[in-house]
Motif scaffolding. Structure first.
Motif, short mmCIF file in Angstrom:
data_model
loop_
_atom_site.label_atom_id
_atom_site.label_comp_id
_atom_site.label_asym_id
_atom_site.label_seq_id
_atom_site.Cartn_x
_atom_site.Cartn_y
_atom_site.Cartn_z
N TYR A 123 2.97 -0.92 10.27
CA TYR A 123 3.07 -1.91 9.21
C TYR A 123 4.47 -1.90 8.59
CZ TYR A 123 -1.93 -2.79 9.40
OH TYR A 123 -3.19 -3.16 9.82
N GLU B 138 -2.79 -1.63 4.05
CA GLU B 138 -2.93 -0.30 4.67
C GLU B 138 -3.87 0.60 3.89
OE1 GLU B 138 1.55 -0.87 4.12
OE2 GLU B 138 -0.25 -1.94 3.50
N LYS C 62 4.37 3.99 6.74
CA LYS C 62 3.47 2.92 7.19
C LYS C 62 3.37 2.84 8.72
CE LYS C 62 3.23 1.80 2.82
NZ LYS C 62 2.13 2.23 1.96
#
Length: 250
Positions: free
Chosen positions: A82, A100, A154
């Motif tokens: 991400y 997330e 991420k």
């Protein structure tokens, strides 16, 4: 090239490889198969690191004790990603929600990365190469491997994939019969009959492990898999996800 039928129905996990390198042309086809992965929303919530540096492969081997990592030609690490969407969202002043931090966030990334890996497996197999997925790359030392790969926040490693010129052709492992895998219109309701089929399959796996070429074991299917689950209870994957910027709280 092998047909799709051959590639999928005769696939084996290959753990011994020749010293011969996979060609650039072959890897380009594998890369293109990865790039064309179907993904959720076409968001492409995954990335791949191709590890070819022998010293780095040796370091990963030291963490995992999986010999195929240091002997394969290419070791691919498939990950949830991400980071890329956050980069462009910030640049375009788009308010990015904390997707997330939902359960679906990591699930979407895992599905995308897994589909990408299967595309790589299928293409590699069609080219006559050998492959071996290595989930232990995710669980053995998440912090150390993330640091080694210089992963940004991420992102999270889902699975590794060894690719190389095969030096072995092990016996094809028995899989569950279609009657246990494919349910029609709804999940099967006949647990007694399912249990009998599971027992038969368990016995088939036991016989395979005792008679296969190469290293033999006394493992059945059920005890072996439950033993893996018991070991996996110690992995603390939620904490690992949280340290990588994922916190699936809803």
């Amino acid at each position: 090239m092998k047909s799709v039928k051959e590639s999928l129905l005769n696939r084996r996990s290959i753990r011994r490889y020749e010293r011969e390198a996979v060609t650039d042309e072959q890897m380009q086809l594998i890369y293109e198969a990865i790039r064309n992965t179907p993904t959720s929303y076409n968001g492409q919530q995954f990335s791949v690191i191709d590890v070819t540096d022998q010293a780095v492969k040796e370091q990963i081997y030291a963490l995992t004790n999986q010999k195929q990592i240091k002997t394969c030609s290419h070791f691919l690490l498939f990950m949830i990603d991400y980071h890329k969407i956050r980069l462009i969202s910030e640049a375009k002043n788009i308010d990015m929600p904390d997707f997330e931090h939902t359960a679906d966030g990591p699930i979407v990334g895992v599905v995308d990365a897994t589909l990408a890996m299967m595309g790589a497996v299928t293409m590699a197999e069609s080219l006559g190469l050998g492959t071996c997925p290595i989930g232990y790359a995710r669980t053995v030392a998440p912090e150390a491997l993330s640091s080694m790969m210089k992963l940004p926040d991420k992102t999270f490693i889902v699975c590794g994939l060894a690719i190389g010129v095969p030096r072995e052709m092990p016996d094809l492992k028995p899989k569950q019969p279609l009657s246990l895998v494919i349910h029609k219109d709804h999940y099967r309701q006949d647990d007694d009959a399912m249990l009998e089929e599971l027992k038969e399959y368990d016995a088939i796996v036991s016989n395979y492990n005792q008679t296969r070429e190469g290293a033999k074991t006394d493992n059945d299917w059920a005890s072996h898999i439950v033993g893996y689950y018991r070991e996996a209870m110690q992995y603390r994957m939620l904490r690992a996800l949280q340290r990588r910027g994922f916190d699936p709280a809803r």
